[in-house]
Write an enzyme that holds these catalytic residues in place. Structure first.
Site, PDB file in Angstrom:
ATOM      1  N   ARG A  52      53.463 -25.584  84.057  1.00 11.03           N
ATOM      2  CA  ARG A  52      54.821 -25.649  83.492  1.00 11.03           C
ATOM      3  C   ARG A  52      55.692 -24.505  84.013  1.00 11.03           C
ATOM      4  O   ARG A  52      56.878 -24.691  84.294  1.00 11.03           O
ATOM      5  CB  ARG A  52      54.749 -25.641  81.958  1.00 11.03           C
ATOM      6  CG  ARG A  52      56.095 -25.921  81.301  1.00 11.03           C
ATOM      7  CD  ARG A  52      55.985 -26.148  79.811  1.00 11.03           C
ATOM      8  NE  ARG A  52      55.532 -24.963  79.100  1.00 11.03           N
ATOM      9  CZ  ARG A  52      55.222 -24.924  77.807  1.00 11.03           C
ATOM     10  NH1 ARG A  52      55.300 -26.027  77.072  1.00 11.03           N
ATOM     11  NH2 ARG A  52      54.812 -23.802  77.235  1.00 11.03           N
ATOM     12  N   LYS A 151      61.601 -23.875  80.715  1.00 12.75           N
ATOM     13  CA  LYS A 151      61.359 -22.786  79.770  1.00 12.75           C
ATOM     14  C   LYS A 151      61.958 -21.520  80.362  1.00 12.75           C
ATOM     15  O   LYS A 151      61.278 -20.709  80.980  1.00 12.75           O
ATOM     16  CB  LYS A 151      59.850 -22.642  79.511  1.00 12.75           C
ATOM     17  CG  LYS A 151      59.526 -21.903  78.223  1.00 12.75           C
ATOM     18  CD  LYS A 151      58.087 -22.134  77.830  1.00 12.75           C
ATOM     19  CE  LYS A 151      57.620 -21.166  76.749  1.00 12.75           C
ATOM     20  NZ  LYS A 151      58.312 -21.268  75.484  1.00 12.75           N
ATOM     21  N   GLU A 184      63.351 -30.816  68.200  1.00  8.73           N
ATOM     22  CA  GLU A 184      62.196 -29.947  67.952  1.00  8.73           C
ATOM     23  C   GLU A 184      62.665 -28.773  67.120  1.00  8.73           C
ATOM     24  O   GLU A 184      63.830 -28.703  66.754  1.00  8.73           O
ATOM     25  CB  GLU A 184      61.613 -29.464  69.286  1.00  8.73           C
ATOM     26  CG  GLU A 184      62.624 -28.689  70.122  1.00  8.73           C
ATOM     27  CD  GLU A 184      62.070 -28.151  71.433  1.00  8.73           C
ATOM     28  OE1 GLU A 184      60.841 -28.138  71.606  1.00  8.73           O
ATOM     29  OE2 GLU A 184      62.885 -27.742  72.273  1.00  8.73           O
TER      30      GLU A 184
HETATM   31  N1  PMP Z   1      59.530 -25.901  71.791  1.00 12.65           N
HETATM   32  C1  PMP Z   1      60.036 -24.722  72.157  1.00 12.65           C
HETATM   33  C2  PMP Z   1      61.512 -24.567  72.223  1.00 12.65           C
HETATM   34  C3  PMP Z   1      59.187 -23.672  72.497  1.00 12.65           C
HETATM   35  O1  PMP Z   1      59.690 -22.499  72.884  1.00 12.65           O
HETATM   36  C4  PMP Z   1      57.779 -23.851  72.408  1.00 12.65           C
HETATM   37  C5  PMP Z   1      56.809 -22.781  72.772  1.00 12.65           C
HETATM   38  N2  PMP Z   1      57.179 -21.527  72.529  1.00 12.65           N
HETATM   39  C6  PMP Z   1      57.292 -25.088  71.990  1.00 12.65           C
HETATM   40  C7  PMP Z   1      58.203 -26.097  71.699  1.00 12.65           C
HETATM   41  C8  PMP Z   1      55.823 -25.364  71.872  1.00 12.65           C
HETATM   42  O2  PMP Z   1      55.258 -25.457  73.144  1.00 12.65           O
HETATM   43  P1  PMP Z   1      53.761 -25.014  73.423  1.00 12.65           P
HETATM   44  O3  PMP Z   1      52.899 -25.884  72.599  1.00 12.65           O
HETATM   45  O4  PMP Z   1      53.573 -25.234  74.880  1.00 12.65           O
HETATM   46  O5  PMP Z   1      53.648 -23.597  73.030  1.00 12.65           O
END
Ligand code: PMP
Length: 284
Positions: A52, A151, A184
């Site tokens: 990622r 990200k 989210e």
């Molecule tokens: N959404 C956002 C905006 C995030 O920053 C994160 C992780 N920090 C997630 C979802 C969860 O992703 P992951 O399971 O890869 O940590």
């Protein structure tokens, strides 16, 4: 002995881990990052996080000066050097030192930082009783701007929503996308359960494609739980039988209230418990 931080190929003491004030990561949020957990002294889902990171970097045309294998090796070294069994890794790549203008081509080499530190997760009580969240007024960025699947070091949108959540006495806040669908939370993906079906917003709903989200989706398939990636509204969340969030830091945590309305009788649900215990087995 203090923690050691990887900065551009070298391990330095935490206190000496510094970047230039001319770094475009600082000046413009020009860079990408990852958050990775260490369980039992090993970086969990390292391949997925590194993939990622490179995908995010590719989108913003940021050439990472290490190959993926070199990056994984550097992360593992950072974990080993710090000797922490349970920890959190912050992997950051910035555009590097540049001039006081946006031009990324005027930046020197990208800067790679690997921090391994202790993790402060939500209080255990939240995992037992579930947590309460509110809907933030701040929306996810539109996909025609920086796609939120990147990200990037630009997390202000999420920080504004986080502030709104905190103002309402919550530690997380739900964010809707530009169309008003559930996207989210500020640092976690969201799932609901309705009539035995597990549902989560699709990848193009203004979400980061969470590594933990994918783990839960894979677990659902293994367990024979019907799964749908569908758009949902606030109503669907409130009317759900269960709701939970997923994230590297949060793992899997039940949500029992949205905007003051109890979800599923205000208690963590059975499917949430089951998925959480399967997840726990996986990390130990
Ligand atoms: N959404 C956002 C905006 C995030 O920053 C994160 C992780 N920090 C997630 C979802 C969860 O992703 P992951 O399971 O890869 O940590």
């Amino acid at each position: 002995m203090g923690l050691k931080v990887y900065v551009n190929g070298e391990f330095v003491e935490k206190e000496d881990a510094k970047v230039s004030v001319f770094d475009h990561g600082l000046l413009y949020g020009d860079g990408v990052f990852e958050g990775i957990r260490v369980y039992g002294g090993r970086a969990f889902k390292l391949d997925e996080h590194v993939a990622r990171l490179y995908e995010s970097a590719g989108f913003i045309r940021l050439p990472i000066p290490l190959s993926r294998d070199e990056m994984k090796k550097a992360v593992s070294e950072a974990v080993d050097i710090n000797g922490l069994e349970d920890a959190y890794i912050r992997l950051v790549v910035t555009r590097g030192v540049g001039t006081l203008g946006l031009d990324p081509d005027k930046c020197s080499d990208p800067c790679v930082i690997i921090i391994v530190d202790h993790i402060a997760i939500y209080p255990e009580e939240f995992y037992e009783k579930g947590m309460e969240i509110v809907t933030a007024a701040t929306r996810r960025n539109i996909p025609e701007a920086v796609d939120v699947r990147v990200k990037s070091l630009n997390y202000l949108n999420n920080i504004l929503a986080k502030i709104e959540g905190k103002n309402a006495g919550c530690v997380e806040a739900l964010m809707l996308n530009h169309q008003g669908f559930v996207a989210e939370c500020t640092g976690d993906n969201i799932f609901i359960v309705r009539d035995g079906v597990l549902k989560t917003p699709p990848a193009n709903a203004g979400i980061l494609k969470g590594v933990t989200r994918q783990i839960v989706m894979d677990l659902a398939v293994q367990e024979g739980i019907p799964l749908e990636e569908v758009n949902m509204t606030r109503y669907d969340v409130i009317a759900a039988d269960e709701c939970f969030l997923t994230g590297t830091a949060a793992e899997i945590i039940a949500v029992v209230k949205l905007d003051g309305r109890p979800i599923g009788g205000g208690k963590p649900g059975e499917m949430t418990r089951k998925l959480r215990s399967r997840f726990k087995e996986m990390i130990h």
